[in-house]
Motif scaffolding. Sequence first.
Motif, PDB file in Angstrom:
ATOM      1  N   GLY A 253      71.660  95.596  20.083  1.00  0.00           N
ATOM      2  CA  GLY A 253      71.994  94.963  21.357  1.00  0.00           C
ATOM      3  C   GLY A 253      73.481  95.059  21.634  1.00  0.00           C
ATOM      4  N   GLU A 254      73.854  94.638  22.814  1.00  0.00           N
ATOM      5  CA  GLU A 254      75.256  94.700  23.234  1.00  0.00           C
ATOM      6  C   GLU A 254      75.869  93.311  23.200  1.00  0.00           C
ATOM      7  N   PHE A 255      76.980  93.180  22.524  1.00  0.00           N
ATOM      8  CA  PHE A 255      77.675  91.901  22.457  1.00  0.00           C
ATOM      9  C   PHE A 255      78.354  91.643  23.802  1.00  0.00           C
ATOM     10  N   PRO A 256      78.343  90.386  24.281  1.00  0.00           N
ATOM     11  CA  PRO A 256      78.917  90.090  25.602  1.00  0.00           C
ATOM     12  C   PRO A 256      80.426  90.336  25.667  1.00  0.00           C
ATOM     13  N   ALA A 257      80.929  90.428  26.880  1.00  0.00           N
ATOM     14  CA  ALA A 257      82.366  90.643  27.112  1.00  0.00           C
ATOM     15  C   ALA A 257      83.107  89.343  26.823  1.00  0.00           C
ATOM     16  N   TYR A 258      83.376  89.106  25.559  1.00  0.00           N
ATOM     17  CA  TYR A 258      83.914  87.824  25.115  1.00  0.00           C
ATOM     18  C   TYR A 258      85.334  87.558  25.604  1.00  0.00           C
ATOM     19  N   GLN A 259      86.083  88.605  25.896  1.00  0.00           N
ATOM     20  CA  GLN A 259      87.472  88.418  26.317  1.00  0.00           C
ATOM     21  C   GLN A 259      87.577  87.597  27.598  1.00  0.00           C
ATOM     22  N   GLN A 260      86.532  87.676  28.425  1.00  0.00           N
ATOM     23  CA  GLN A 260      86.558  86.948  29.695  1.00  0.00           C
ATOM     24  C   GLN A 260      86.474  85.435  29.509  1.00  0.00           C
ATOM     25  N   VAL A 261      85.998  84.993  28.354  1.00  0.00           N
ATOM     26  CA  VAL A 261      85.812  83.561  28.093  1.00  0.00           C
ATOM     27  C   VAL A 261      87.098  82.901  27.599  1.00  0.00           C
ATOM     28  N   ILE A 262      87.962  83.681  26.967  1.00  0.00           N
ATOM     29  CA  ILE A 262      89.186  83.114  26.384  1.00  0.00           C
ATOM     30  C   ILE A 262      90.119  82.637  27.503  1.00  0.00           C
ATOM     31  N   PRO A 263      90.494  81.351  27.497  1.00  0.00           N
ATOM     32  CA  PRO A 263      91.317  80.786  28.580  1.00  0.00           C
ATOM     33  C   PRO A 263      92.670  81.477  28.704  1.00  0.00           C
ATOM     34  N   LYS A 264      93.119  81.554  29.939  1.00  0.00           N
ATOM     35  CA  LYS A 264      94.435  82.115  30.224  1.00  0.00           C
ATOM     36  C   LYS A 264      95.177  81.163  31.165  1.00  0.00           C
ATOM     37  N   ASN A 265      96.484  81.132  31.039  1.00  0.00           N
ATOM     38  CA  ASN A 265      97.334  80.302  31.921  1.00  0.00           C
ATOM     39  C   ASN A 265      96.947  78.829  31.872  1.00  0.00           C
ATOM     40  N   ALA A 266      96.817  78.286  30.668  1.00  0.00           N
ATOM     41  CA  ALA A 266      96.493  76.867  30.514  1.00  0.00           C
ATOM     42  C   ALA A 266      97.650  76.002  31.004  1.00  0.00           C
ATOM     43  N   ASP A 267      97.318  74.936  31.734  1.00  0.00           N
ATOM     44  CA  ASP A 267      98.342  74.029  32.268  1.00  0.00           C
ATOM     45  C   ASP A 267      98.771  72.990  31.235  1.00  0.00           C
ATOM     46  N   VAL A 268      97.848  72.637  30.321  1.00  0.00           N
ATOM     47  CA  VAL A 268      98.132  71.604  29.325  1.00  0.00           C
ATOM     48  C   VAL A 268      98.108  72.226  27.931  1.00  0.00           C
ATOM     49  N   LYS A 269      99.191  72.067  27.194  1.00  0.00           N
ATOM     50  CA  LYS A 269      99.261  72.570  25.823  1.00  0.00           C
ATOM     51  C   LYS A 269      99.775  71.464  24.913  1.00  0.00           C
ATOM     52  N   LEU A 270      98.982  71.176  23.870  1.00  0.00           N
ATOM     53  CA  LEU A 270      99.308  70.073  22.978  1.00  0.00           C
ATOM     54  C   LEU A 270      99.253  70.513  21.522  1.00  0.00           C
ATOM     55  N   LEU A 271     100.043  69.855  20.698  1.00  0.00           N
ATOM     56  CA  LEU A 271      99.969  70.021  19.258  1.00  0.00           C
ATOM     57  C   LEU A 271      99.390  68.733  18.683  1.00  0.00           C
ATOM     58  N   LEU A 272      98.230  68.835  18.026  1.00  0.00           N
ATOM     59  CA  LEU A 272      97.520  67.652  17.544  1.00  0.00           C
ATOM     60  C   LEU A 272      97.304  67.721  16.036  1.00  0.00           C
ATOM     61  N   ASN A 273      97.296  66.558  15.403  1.00  0.00           N
ATOM     62  CA  ASN A 273      96.923  66.469  13.993  1.00  0.00           C
ATOM     63  C   ASN A 273      95.409  66.610  13.884  1.00  0.00           C
TER      64      ASN A 273
END
Length: 380
Positions: A253-273
């Motif tokens: 079978g063919e694996f889906p185009a996974y690159q389209q799912v990875i978020p781009k240009n996120a407005d909120v970026k956090l560093l969490l424990n």
Amino acid sequence: MKLQIERDELLRGLGRLQAVAEKRSSMPILSSALLSANKETGKLEVAATDLEVSIRSGHEASVKKDGGIAVSARKLYDIARELPSEPIVLETTQNSYLKIKCDRTNISLAGADAEEYPTLPGFEPQEPADMDSAKGVSIHAHILSQMIERTLYAASLDETRYNLNGVFLEVVPDTDRLRLVATDGHRLAMVERALGEDLSSLTSGVIIPRKGLAELKRLADEEDAHEIDLGFEGSSGLARKGDVQLGMRLVEGEFPAYQQVIPKNADVKLLLNAEPLRSALRRVALLSAERSRAVKMEFETNKLTISSSNPDVGEAREELDIDFTGEALAIGFNAKYLTDCLTALDAKEVHLALKDPNSPAELKPANDDESLAVVMPMRL
């Protein structure tokens, strides 16, 4: 067949077969281990298959007579575990029984003719595994184990989505980097590593089945594992560690185009424990709906509130201190998906990237830019 072998050596080989030997099959012989003795090589080979995944290994033995037999993998393993730590003598009879003698113990175990055992996928049971015919590479066992750990959990369990029932392996074009990707449609996991060697000969773009990859991880996690040879040919994959070979039928079978799912240009970026977040998610999820495991995450100035509500059980709420100064944001997630990601990423701190309540979230270990997890949001 007649031979003598050390008990611990036999146990080591039989132990590897237990997860592969099929216990609930329409073909009863698939619950058996195939034993083959070769006087010339001085080895006993033990093997098992479920027709999708197969494993075999060679073990030093004093072989008096060539031959083979198929016997219950579980029963022989249980017998060997209970025997004293003395050499074991194995001998077949004309009516397909395996005579087992150890110290003062004598056991006869019913079996079947070795000729009745099916051919193992990817290689013939009586011939050396041909790694040279499969285009492959050698991978450090620790690196391979970690890559599997960080992706396998996200592979789909839905048999109707067969192209997602495994982990996608590909070579990053024009690099020495190997990438693994898995998704079940609700979450995605990806990891890549530089292997420091030319990967142009490795077949790229194959889907390795979940069970095969789980067995490959067990192989990589063995104490004496240093390098794993991995290769693919046609619809089969083959891994080798010394005298142990693992074969698997690749997922078609063919694996889906996974690159389209990875978020781009996120407005909120956090560093969490990671650990406080994972612990809070687990506690709050205890009061969530059993099917959805839905929790609400509210990001406010220097505070994250995680909550759940179930009319039949009750509600839960927990606050965590975070470094956040943007606009307030509320988003829903399946708590299990988040905790699975945090466990697999195995990091003290994680970067969390969000765009809006309707977009997926991305998690990355603070100390590893080459691993990531993506989780789809839930409607609140």
